[in-house]
Design an enzyme around this catalytic site. Structure first.
Site, PDB file in Angstrom:
ATOM      1  N   SER A  73     108.553 -62.917  18.320  1.00 35.73           N
ATOM      2  CA  SER A  73     109.217 -61.701  17.443  1.00 35.73           C
ATOM      3  C   SER A  73     110.788 -62.081  18.071  1.00 35.73           C
ATOM      4  O   SER A  73     111.663 -60.462  17.882  1.00 35.73           O
ATOM      5  CB  SER A  73     108.954 -60.397  17.631  1.00 35.73           C
ATOM      6  OG  SER A  73     107.658 -60.839  16.463  1.00 35.73           O
ATOM      7  N   HIS A  95     100.139 -72.674  23.673  1.00 38.24           N
ATOM      8  CA  HIS A  95     100.567 -71.912  22.615  1.00 38.24           C
ATOM      9  C   HIS A  95      99.197 -70.412  22.046  1.00 38.24           C
ATOM     10  O   HIS A  95      97.867 -71.425  22.062  1.00 38.24           O
ATOM     11  CB  HIS A  95     100.972 -72.284  21.716  1.00 38.24           C
ATOM     12  CG  HIS A  95     101.381 -71.121  20.750  1.00 38.24           C
ATOM     13  ND1 HIS A  95     100.818 -69.907  19.847  1.00 38.24           N
ATOM     14  CD2 HIS A  95     102.630 -70.391  20.242  1.00 38.24           C
ATOM     15  CE1 HIS A  95     101.945 -69.387  19.555  1.00 38.24           C
ATOM     16  NE2 HIS A  95     103.266 -69.956  19.765  1.00 38.24           N
ATOM     17  N   GLU A 154      97.957 -69.689  20.215  1.00 43.00           N
ATOM     18  CA  GLU A 154      97.716 -70.014  18.573  1.00 43.00           C
ATOM     19  C   GLU A 154      96.869 -70.831  19.116  1.00 43.00           C
ATOM     20  O   GLU A 154      95.556 -70.922  18.353  1.00 43.00           O
ATOM     21  CB  GLU A 154      98.570 -69.899  17.291  1.00 43.00           C
ATOM     22  CG  GLU A 154      98.792 -68.849  16.632  1.00 43.00           C
ATOM     23  CD  GLU A 154     101.401 -68.897  16.125  1.00 43.00           C
ATOM     24  OE1 GLU A 154     101.149 -70.017  16.200  1.00 43.00           O
ATOM     25  OE2 GLU A 154     101.174 -68.104  15.931  1.00 43.00           O
ATOM     26  N   ASN A 188     109.833 -73.463  17.709  1.00 40.29           N
ATOM     27  CA  ASN A 188     108.724 -73.685  17.342  1.00 40.29           C
ATOM     28  C   ASN A 188     108.003 -73.378  15.643  1.00 40.29           C
ATOM     29  O   ASN A 188     108.084 -72.646  15.531  1.00 40.29           O
ATOM     30  CB  ASN A 188     107.650 -72.854  17.759  1.00 40.29           C
ATOM     31  CG  ASN A 188     106.366 -72.566  17.879  1.00 40.29           C
ATOM     32  OD1 ASN A 188     105.992 -74.046  17.248  1.00 40.29           O
ATOM     33  ND2 ASN A 188     104.896 -72.290  18.254  1.00 40.29           N
ATOM     34  N   GLY A 215     104.806 -63.234  16.059  1.00 40.61           N
ATOM     35  CA  GLY A 215     104.486 -62.887  14.344  1.00 40.61           C
ATOM     36  C   GLY A 215     104.325 -61.485  13.254  1.00 40.61           C
ATOM     37  O   GLY A 215     104.335 -62.047  12.831  1.00 40.61           O
ATOM     38  N   LYS A 261     105.724 -74.891  13.951  1.00 37.97           N
ATOM     39  CA  LYS A 261     104.273 -74.005  13.232  1.00 37.97           C
ATOM     40  C   LYS A 261     104.440 -74.925  12.664  1.00 37.97           C
ATOM     41  O   LYS A 261     104.375 -76.063  12.044  1.00 37.97           O
ATOM     42  CB  LYS A 261     104.372 -72.622  13.555  1.00 37.97           C
ATOM     43  CG  LYS A 261     104.649 -72.098  14.345  1.00 37.97           C
ATOM     44  CD  LYS A 261     103.970 -70.537  14.749  1.00 37.97           C
ATOM     45  CE  LYS A 261     104.362 -69.335  16.273  1.00 37.97           C
ATOM     46  NZ  LYS A 261     104.374 -67.906  16.374  1.00 37.97           N
ATOM     47  N   GLU A 303     105.083 -65.231  26.346  1.00 42.91           N
ATOM     48  CA  GLU A 303     104.468 -65.062  24.646  1.00 42.91           C
ATOM     49  C   GLU A 303     103.511 -64.313  24.611  1.00 42.91           C
ATOM     50  O   GLU A 303     102.819 -64.174  24.421  1.00 42.91           O
ATOM     51  CB  GLU A 303     104.253 -66.053  23.691  1.00 42.91           C
ATOM     52  CG  GLU A 303     105.356 -67.078  24.288  1.00 42.91           C
ATOM     53  CD  GLU A 303     105.814 -67.987  22.833  1.00 42.91           C
ATOM     54  OE1 GLU A 303     106.224 -68.063  22.292  1.00 42.91           O
ATOM     55  OE2 GLU A 303     105.211 -68.584  22.260  1.00 42.91           O
TER      56      GLU A 303
HETATM   57  P1  PGA Z   1     107.559 -65.603  16.709  1.00 42.62           P
HETATM   58  O1  PGA Z   1     106.641 -66.865  17.206  1.00 42.62           O
HETATM   59  O2  PGA Z   1     109.032 -65.872  17.231  1.00 42.62           O
HETATM   60  O3  PGA Z   1     107.404 -66.109  14.923  1.00 42.62           O
HETATM   61  O4  PGA Z   1     106.847 -64.268  17.002  1.00 42.62           O
HETATM   62  C1  PGA Z   1     106.766 -66.887  18.616  1.00 42.62           C
HETATM   63  C2  PGA Z   1     106.043 -68.315  18.970  1.00 42.62           C
HETATM   64  O5  PGA Z   1     104.791 -68.588  18.401  1.00 42.62           O
HETATM   65  O6  PGA Z   1     106.231 -68.869  19.891  1.00 42.62           O
END
Ligand code: PGA
Length: 312
Positions: free
Chosen positions: A268, A152, A154, A68, A228, A70, A222
């Site tokens: 992460s 997601h 976010e 992803n 993140g 983003k 997640e």
């Molecule tokens: P990250 O994001 O690996 O940077 O923690 C994962 C995600 O949001 O799918």
């Protein structure tokens, strides 16, 4: 806990293999897992816990790794990332998907190896039209996407999308033939309040209430506190929720769907921690954010399927 893990009368027997999965329960691992659990989340009771046999029968066995990207990248950085991915050696028995920002999908589609499929990071809830700033499922398909990420964290917590809306998006995307990476996960305060399962099940239910079929759905667990932040869930923490999600699918959708649906972990994941996570029985792959922006590291994560084979 130990007894709950072995509920259902399963007996240890010689392992056999179907794809990457055991077709018999691994009692010792289950018991030692119960001793290793170190999390504040509420544990499922024996009546909620499915026999490990469901897990053992689960899945097509095909690992799934999504990147992803983003809201990251430029034409130049994406050219480099695509070139790194094109030259990477990827294990054959893994579904690999990347999800570029919308404006770069065309560039990626025309330069990336067909070995890797492309996903949108979001889609509109219905047919396209007068919806300023949105991207429709039809447009994603037109540009060559096979998947879309929905729900997601976010989009849930920064943009404010609600369960029901996300469920409708998933139903529409599936009805048009896209695969859906359906994200669920709890916030830190929810985990600390012992509500991890409640939150995940509620989000899962919104998908289940809306979608006509789970054939092209991959569930991504997640935890928001891990996304993140560099604070990855421990393999045991992830495995525990994945087992609960599979159990929920079995009870609320069907045994077949519980068996077939891939449940991937995100938050992460990187080249250093993927192998340990991949060894867990119910972790069927990963959704990767930050580390998917580096081609060689993403390839390492894709190839962590090999540690799953060893673990099996
Ligand atoms: P990250 O994001 O690996 O940077 O923690 C994962 C995600 O949001 O799918």
């Amino acid at each position: 806990m130990a007894s709950s893990l072995t509920a259902g009368g399963t007996q240890p027997s010689a392992p056999s293999f179907s794809g990457l999965r055991r077709t018999c329960p691994k009692l010792d691992a289950a018991v030692s897992f119960s001793h290793r659990v170190n999390s504040s989340i509420r544990l499922v009771s024996s009546s909620q816990r499915s026999p490990r046999g469901v897990v053992a029968m689960a899945g097509s066995g095909k690992f799934f790794v999504g990147g992803n990207w983003k809201c990251n990248g430029t034409k130049d950085s994406i050219t480099k990332l695509v070139s790194d991915l094109n030259t990477a050696t990827l294990e054959p028995d893994v579904d690999v998907v990347v999800s570029p920002p919308f404006v770069y999908i065309d560039q990626v589609k025309s330069s990336l190896t067909d070995r890797i499929e492309i996903s949108g990071q979001n889609s509109w809830v219905g047919k396209g039209g007068a919806f300023t700033g949105e991207i429709s499922v039809e447009q994603l398909k037109d540009i060559g996407c096979k998947w879309v990420i929905l729900g997601h964290s976010e989009r849930r917590h920064v943009i404010g999308e609600k369960d029901e809306f996300i469920g409708k998006k998933a139903a529409y995307a599936l009805s048009e033939g896209l695969g859906v990476i359906a994200c669920i996960g709890e916030k830190l305060e929810e985990r600390e309040a012992g509500k991890t399962f409640d939150v995940c099940f509620e989000q899962l239910k919104a998908f289940a209430d809306a979608v006509p079929s789970w054939d092209k759905v991959v569930v991504a667990y997640e935890p928001v506190w891990a996304i993140g932040t560099g604070k990855v869930a421990s393999p045991q923490q992830a495995q525990e929720v994945h087992v609960a999600v599979r159990d929920w699918l079995k009870k609320n959708v069907s045994e077949e769907v519980a068996s077939k649906t891939r449940i991937i972990y995100g938050g992460s994941v990187n080249g250093g921690n993927c192998a340990e996570l991949a060894k867990e029985e119910d972790i069927d792959g990963f959704l990767v954010g930050g580390a998917s922006l580096k081609g060689p590291e993403f390839a390492t994560i894709v190839n962590s399927v090999t540690s799953k084979k060893v673990a099996a």
